[in-house]
Write a protein that holds these residues in place. Sequence first.
Motif, mmCIF file in Angstrom:
data_model
loop_
_atom_site.group_PDB
_atom_site.id
_atom_site.type_symbol
_atom_site.label_atom_id
_atom_site.label_comp_id
_atom_site.label_asym_id
_atom_site.label_seq_id
_atom_site.Cartn_x
_atom_site.Cartn_y
_atom_site.Cartn_z
ATOM 1 N N GLY A 122 48.202 50.286 21.034
ATOM 2 C CA GLY A 122 48.790 51.411 20.229
ATOM 3 C C GLY A 122 48.634 52.594 20.856
ATOM 4 N N ALA A 123 49.404 53.671 20.128
ATOM 5 C CA ALA A 123 49.380 55.141 21.046
ATOM 6 C C ALA A 123 47.757 55.536 20.816
ATOM 7 N N LYS A 124 46.990 55.267 19.989
ATOM 8 C CA LYS A 124 45.599 55.877 20.189
ATOM 9 C C LYS A 124 44.708 55.291 21.140
ATOM 10 N N ALA A 125 44.946 54.017 21.338
ATOM 11 C CA ALA A 125 44.149 53.082 22.460
ATOM 12 C C ALA A 125 44.727 53.484 23.798
ATOM 13 N N ALA A 126 45.967 53.675 23.886
ATOM 14 C CA ALA A 126 46.746 53.653 25.298
ATOM 15 C C ALA A 126 46.139 54.524 26.325
ATOM 16 N N ALA A 127 46.047 55.924 25.788
ATOM 17 C CA ALA A 127 45.361 56.765 26.752
ATOM 18 C C ALA A 127 44.115 56.307 27.542
ATOM 19 N N VAL A 128 43.071 55.883 26.400
ATOM 20 C CA VAL A 128 41.823 55.584 26.998
ATOM 21 C C VAL A 128 41.703 54.248 27.767
ATOM 22 N N GLU A 129 42.691 53.414 27.349
ATOM 23 C CA GLU A 129 42.534 52.058 28.110
ATOM 24 C C GLU A 129 43.217 52.107 29.485
ATOM 25 N N ILE A 130 44.327 52.734 29.453
ATOM 26 C CA ILE A 130 45.235 52.696 30.648
ATOM 27 C C ILE A 130 44.444 53.678 31.840
ATOM 28 N N ALA A 131 43.390 54.623 31.357
ATOM 29 C CA ALA A 131 42.653 55.336 32.244
ATOM 30 C C ALA A 131 41.714 54.603 32.774
ATOM 31 N N ARG A 132 41.078 53.828 32.099
ATOM 32 C CA ARG A 132 40.134 52.897 32.501
ATOM 33 C C ARG A 132 40.680 51.966 33.749
ATOM 34 N N ASN A 133 42.116 51.369 33.342
ATOM 35 C CA ASN A 133 42.710 50.654 34.386
ATOM 36 C C ASN A 133 43.143 51.279 35.648
ATOM 37 N N ARG A 134 43.377 52.594 35.689
ATOM 38 C CA ARG A 134 43.631 53.436 36.835
ATOM 39 C C ARG A 134 42.107 53.553 37.750
ATOM 40 N N GLU A 135 41.316 53.223 37.009
ATOM 41 C CA GLU A 135 39.967 53.765 37.920
ATOM 42 C C GLU A 135 39.016 52.367 38.190
ATOM 43 N N LEU A 136 39.894 51.399 38.073
ATOM 44 C CA LEU A 136 39.041 50.146 38.170
ATOM 45 C C LEU A 136 38.133 50.028 39.598
ATOM 46 N N GLU A 137 38.587 50.535 40.566
ATOM 47 C CA GLU A 137 38.100 50.279 41.859
ATOM 48 C C GLU A 137 37.217 51.696 42.081
ATOM 49 N N SER A 138 36.869 52.509 41.117
ATOM 50 C CA SER A 138 36.238 53.503 41.667
ATOM 51 C C SER A 138 35.082 53.852 40.573
ATOM 52 N N SER A 191 38.681 35.129 45.155
ATOM 53 C CA SER A 191 38.753 36.613 45.559
ATOM 54 C C SER A 191 40.289 36.854 45.708
ATOM 55 N N THR A 192 41.113 36.263 46.213
ATOM 56 C CA THR A 192 42.298 36.361 46.582
ATOM 57 C C THR A 192 43.225 36.807 45.272
ATOM 58 N N ALA A 193 42.771 35.747 44.419
ATOM 59 C CA ALA A 193 43.556 35.744 43.006
ATOM 60 C C ALA A 193 43.196 37.012 42.321
ATOM 61 N N ARG A 194 42.063 37.266 42.365
ATOM 62 C CA ARG A 194 41.427 38.529 41.711
ATOM 63 C C ARG A 194 42.242 39.743 42.022
ATOM 64 N N ARG A 195 42.308 40.036 43.502
ATOM 65 C CA ARG A 195 42.808 41.100 44.196
ATOM 66 C C ARG A 195 44.352 41.019 43.631
ATOM 67 N N GLU A 196 45.058 39.986 43.356
ATOM 68 C CA GLU A 196 46.599 39.972 42.913
ATOM 69 C C GLU A 196 46.457 40.547 41.789
ATOM 70 N N VAL A 197 45.594 40.287 40.854
ATOM 71 C CA VAL A 197 45.567 40.715 39.489
ATOM 72 C C VAL A 197 45.448 42.085 39.474
ATOM 73 N N LEU A 198 44.394 42.645 40.275
ATOM 74 C CA LEU A 198 43.886 43.989 40.156
ATOM 75 C C LEU A 198 45.197 44.728 40.913
ATOM 76 N N ASP A 199 45.993 44.409 41.766
ATOM 77 C CA ASP A 199 46.993 45.113 42.485
ATOM 78 C C ASP A 199 48.148 45.334 41.254
ATOM 79 N N ALA A 200 48.320 44.192 40.547
ATOM 80 C CA ALA A 200 49.484 44.201 39.392
ATOM 81 C C ALA A 200 48.973 45.096 38.250
ATOM 82 N N VAL A 201 47.639 45.344 37.808
ATOM 83 C CA VAL A 201 47.394 46.124 36.907
ATOM 84 C C VAL A 201 47.476 47.723 37.525
ATOM 85 N N ARG A 202 47.165 47.890 38.800
ATOM 86 C CA ARG A 202 47.426 49.123 39.353
ATOM 87 C C ARG A 202 48.803 49.596 39.472
ATOM 88 N N ALA A 203 49.695 48.639 39.762
ATOM 89 C CA ALA A 203 51.101 48.756 39.955
ATOM 90 C C ALA A 203 51.645 49.366 38.290
#
Length: 255
Positions: A58-74, A31-43
């Motif tokens: 790539g440019a095409k995938a970036a918008a979709v994938e980064i948006a997913r990472n911004r919403e990981l905990e919601s 759990s602690t290691a998971r939280r640390e990686v989540l925090d790094a992705v969020r940062a």
Amino acid sequence: MQILLPPSETKRDGGWGPALDLDTLSHPELSTARREVLDAVRALSPDEAAAARALKLGAKAAAVEIARNRELESSQTMPAIERYTGVLFDALAVQEWQRDARRRASRHLMVHSALFGLVAADDLIPAYRLSHDSRLPGVRLRSHWAQLNAAVLRSLDGPLIDLRSAGYASLGPLPDRDDAVTVRVVAVGDDGVARALNHFNKKGKGEFVRALLSAGPLPSSIDAVCRVSTELGWPLRQCAARELELVVPGVLPPR
């Protein structure tokens, strides 16, 4: 027995489970290691250009994938075994399984995530983007995960059948024991020579696991796994110490 699968870069959208709760995932010692990686992705996520570089998007995938990472905990979740798509998981076709096979998957399948470490088939996870070679601020994934995931694997009883790619295996090496084995996927040509596969490697792994889990209760030893798999039309044999060779039927090897 536990069968270890690699994840896929591609994930199914959406879900029907609640938002991510690290306390509900298998192996709470991570759990602690998971939280640390989540925090790094969020940062990393607010800077789209930096995130795209770190995640090799790539440019095409970036918008979709980064948006997913911004919403990981919601965002909503679904079982890990149903979250991943791509060649291996499409061949696995878990949505088509009978109930008994699906129950076996719950007990015997694990997926190795770069974000969450080792997770069970039914652990509820969101869609995300992170690979074994992604570069996060302040977190080196290999050194962060290797010893922790290795300790989890050492704690597991019974045979370990490792179908992970080399990159993910480096995030959690197998224990040094006879019943923890890697699997080399090959096809046999007309000349009788076994050659490693590339694209069909993933497809073969998915179809092999599906056949094994659909056939009945899993064997309790490496020798029995080899025998049952071979009887099912998937020849599996010892090719080296702690290494098995899986022959994909009906596929000609590259020359």
